[in-house]
Design an enzyme around this catalytic site. Structure first.
Site, mmCIF file in Angstrom:
data_model
loop_
_atom_site.group_PDB
_atom_site.id
_atom_site.type_symbol
_atom_site.label_atom_id
_atom_site.label_comp_id
_atom_site.label_asym_id
_atom_site.label_seq_id
_atom_site.Cartn_x
_atom_site.Cartn_y
_atom_site.Cartn_z
ATOM 1 C CG HIS A 167 -39.738 -9.214 -21.692
ATOM 2 N ND1 HIS A 167 -38.808 -10.093 -22.174
ATOM 3 C CD2 HIS A 167 -39.107 -8.022 -21.612
ATOM 4 C CE1 HIS A 167 -37.656 -9.455 -22.358
ATOM 5 N NE2 HIS A 167 -37.811 -8.190 -22.027
ATOM 6 C CE LYS A 171 -38.826 -4.609 -23.371
ATOM 7 N NZ LYS A 171 -37.649 -3.943 -22.866
ATOM 8 C CG HIS A 229 -37.583 -10.271 -27.302
ATOM 9 N ND1 HIS A 229 -38.619 -10.892 -26.663
ATOM 10 C CD2 HIS A 229 -36.497 -10.437 -26.493
ATOM 11 C CE1 HIS A 229 -38.186 -11.410 -25.513
ATOM 12 N NE2 HIS A 229 -36.902 -11.149 -25.401
ATOM 13 C CE LYS A 315 -27.286 -10.954 -24.365
ATOM 14 N NZ LYS A 315 -28.348 -10.458 -23.508
HETATM 15 O O1 LIG Z 1 -35.357 -12.116 -23.344
HETATM 16 C C1 LIG Z 1 -34.314 -11.523 -23.190
HETATM 17 O O2 LIG Z 1 -34.345 -10.168 -23.109
HETATM 18 C C2 LIG Z 1 -33.296 -9.488 -22.459
HETATM 19 C C3 LIG Z 1 -33.449 -8.008 -22.768
HETATM 20 O O3 LIG Z 1 -34.705 -7.551 -22.341
HETATM 21 P P1 LIG Z 1 -34.905 -6.019 -22.022
HETATM 22 O O4 LIG Z 1 -36.338 -5.921 -21.640
HETATM 23 O O5 LIG Z 1 -33.964 -5.683 -20.899
HETATM 24 O O6 LIG Z 1 -34.573 -5.242 -23.260
HETATM 25 C C4 LIG Z 1 -31.947 -10.002 -22.899
HETATM 26 O O7 LIG Z 1 -30.927 -9.383 -22.165
HETATM 27 C C5 LIG Z 1 -31.894 -11.492 -22.671
HETATM 28 O O8 LIG Z 1 -30.663 -11.993 -23.187
HETATM 29 C C6 LIG Z 1 -33.029 -12.193 -23.343
HETATM 30 O O9 LIG Z 1 -33.087 -13.548 -22.898
#
Ligand SMILES: O=C1O[C@H](COP(=O)(O)O)[C@@H](O)[C@H](O)[C@H]1O
Ligand code: NDP
Length: 461
Positions: A167, A171, A229, A315
């Protein structure tokens, strides 16, 4: 993948967390814009009537959007249907066959252990003709498992028809990187080892992993966000200009970057775990899973040789923010510049979230002849308009057969190769207190280079 538009969307795992938070709200937005044109069939094991399923979908959308319009949802609900069934059971696929028209897009929001089996069941039922299959991350848990999954999928599907969803690639500020970089001479000319002294990419989250302990403990920060990501983001930040506008042209340049990154040594990978993590339900006693990671990478090519690339993700950090930061070299400290040693290096910051934004940090002399930072800031929303959500964008593209914003197998394999030593020989995770910037060893990693910069956060409203 031109000239293909989905005739139906089938979502496996429609009752899950991802569907509730992302997929259904994204479908609602597409419906609102008049961009959804096909029936949507959800599946999961739960036994639900059509009315119960519609109600579940309505609740999910209402929770996720702040301008819920019953008329839009009514239009969406007329497209929705539900099939209950176990994903491994051939009967589900027979039932599905009677619901399907031509050119289905299958979206697998399922536990990853089911990806290959579901694709195989679809193939056995003859349901993959002129179809596309979109898979959520993670694609494998290491190089070997990713290769195995790829092999199983390749037996039944043309690789071009598999869309790997990351994803971050949907963005808006991430998609903007290649345009900003190459359409602006000022940026294009500064974007290399002659001008840049270091690159820092930060993905900080202030949330803990409560509620996801069992999932997270098997994954950790490297697999959860770095392998996908952050390495995808880095490839866009570091690549050379594509030679044409095709997907293949873009992928060729990104792949060159992945291939130029040597595998990361465990010594260049600092792992941390926040204090209290082991009390989270689902986390194994004595777990060594990292909730924080900082890495030093290199890119061995003409543009970036000698420029260290630092990535960090964690985190329970003090804030939630994701950004790319280029730190530039100093200008020559000529004698006419007063107190030239005090001039800070310029920085360019691309904030991915929250509130995508761009900053150029310069230095200026104030009236007391002190050097001060001069910040040239703008937000994407101000200059480029309100962004779409990543899932809205990715779903729309997948339905239109446009695979530009999806990851692909060669890149996934390279990213697992890059992380292989760090995953295979993990150093012990070091404690850090929740609400701090991770273990102090992360500062040692940048020793001799610019220190970690606190992320640029939006001003409080
Ligand atoms: O894929 C993931 O992404 C989220 C963070 O995504 P964001 O679009 O909110 O920046 C992450 O919190 C999660 O652990 C992870 O699996
Ligand atoms: N949640 C998130 O924010 C994100 C999730 N992802 C990925 O998306 C995928 C789904 O995650 P998430 O929604 O969180 O997971 P959940 O566990 O919340 O949901 C899983 C879904 O799959 C269904 N399911 C599970 N097993 C079976 C089965 N054997 N047969 C049929 N249906 C089944 C469940 O339905 P039922 O309960 O009825 O069996 C449910 O609808 C995963 O690959 C995850 O890694 C990626 C990024 C972010």
């Amino acid at each position: 993948m031109a000239d293909w538009n989905a005739g139906a969307l089938v979502i496996f795992g429609i009752t899950g967390d991802l569907a509730a938070k992302m997929t259904l709200p994204a479908l609602y937005r597409l419906e609102q814009r008049g961009e959804l044109h096909c029936p949507v069939i959800g599946t999961a094991t739960a036994s639900l009537s059509r009315a119960e399923f519609t109600e579940l979908a309505r609740r999910s959308v209402e929770k996720a959007v702040d301008d819920f319009d019953p008329a839009v949802f009514a239009r969406l609900s007329r497209r929705l249907s539900y099939l209950s069934g176990e994903a491994t059971d051939p009967e589900l696929y027979q039932a599905l066959a009677s619901h399907l028209t031509a050119r289905p897009l299958y979206y697998l929001a399922l536990p990853p252990s089911l990806f290959a089996t579901v694709a195989e069941r679809l193939a056995a039922a003859g349901l993959l003709t002129d179809a596309r299959v979109a898979l959520e991350k993670p694609f494998g848990s290491d190089l070997a498992s990713a290769r195995e999954l790829r092999g199983r999928l390749n037996e039944i599907l043309d690789e071009q028809h598999v869309l790997l969803v990351d994803h971050f690639l949907g963005k808006e500020p991430v998609t903007e990187i290649e345009y900003l970089r190459f359409a602006n001479h000022v940026l294009a000319e500064l974007w290399d080892r002659d001008s840049v002294t270091a690159i820092q990419i930060t993905m900080a989250e202030n949330l803990d992993v409560a509620g996801r302990g069992r999932f997270y403990d098997q994954v950790g920060a490297l697999r959860d966000v770095v392998q996908n990501h952050l390495l995808q983001l880095l490839a866009l930040v570091a690549m050379d200009a594509p030679v044409g506008s095709s997907v293949a042209d873009l992928r060729a340049k990104k792949l060159e970057i992945f291939r130029a990154i040597p595998a990361v040594e465990p010594a260049d990978c600092v792992r941390g775990q926040y204090e209290g993590y082991q009390g989270v339900p689902g986390v194994a006693p004595g777990s060594n899973t990292e909730t924080y990671v900082a890495l030093k990478l290199a890119i061995d090519n003409w543009r970036w040789a000698g420029v260290p690339i630092f990535l960090r993700a964690g985190k329970c950090l003090p804030a939630s923010a994701t950004e790319v930061r280029l730190i530039f070299k100093h200008t020559p400290r000529l004698r006419f510049l007063p107190d030239a040693a005090q001039v800070e290096a310029n920085q360019l910051v691309l904030r991915i979230s929250p509130d995508p934004a761009f900053r150029l940090r310069l230095s200026g002399l104030d009236s007391a002849r002190q050097w001060r930072p001069v910040r040239l800031d703008t937000t994407f929303e101000r200059d480029l308009g309100a962004p779409r959500s990543p899932y809205e964008r990715l779903l729309a593209d997948a339905l239109a057969g446009d695979d530009r914003l999806f990851a692909w197998q060669d890149a996934v394999a390279e990213s697992w190769r890059i992380l292989r030593p760090a995953l295979a020989y993990p150093r012990p995770a070091r404690w850090y207190a929740p609400g701090t910037w991770g273990p102090s060893a992360a500062d040692d990693l940048v020793d001799g280079y610019p220190a970690w910069q606190p992320p640029w956060l939006p001003a409080p409203r």
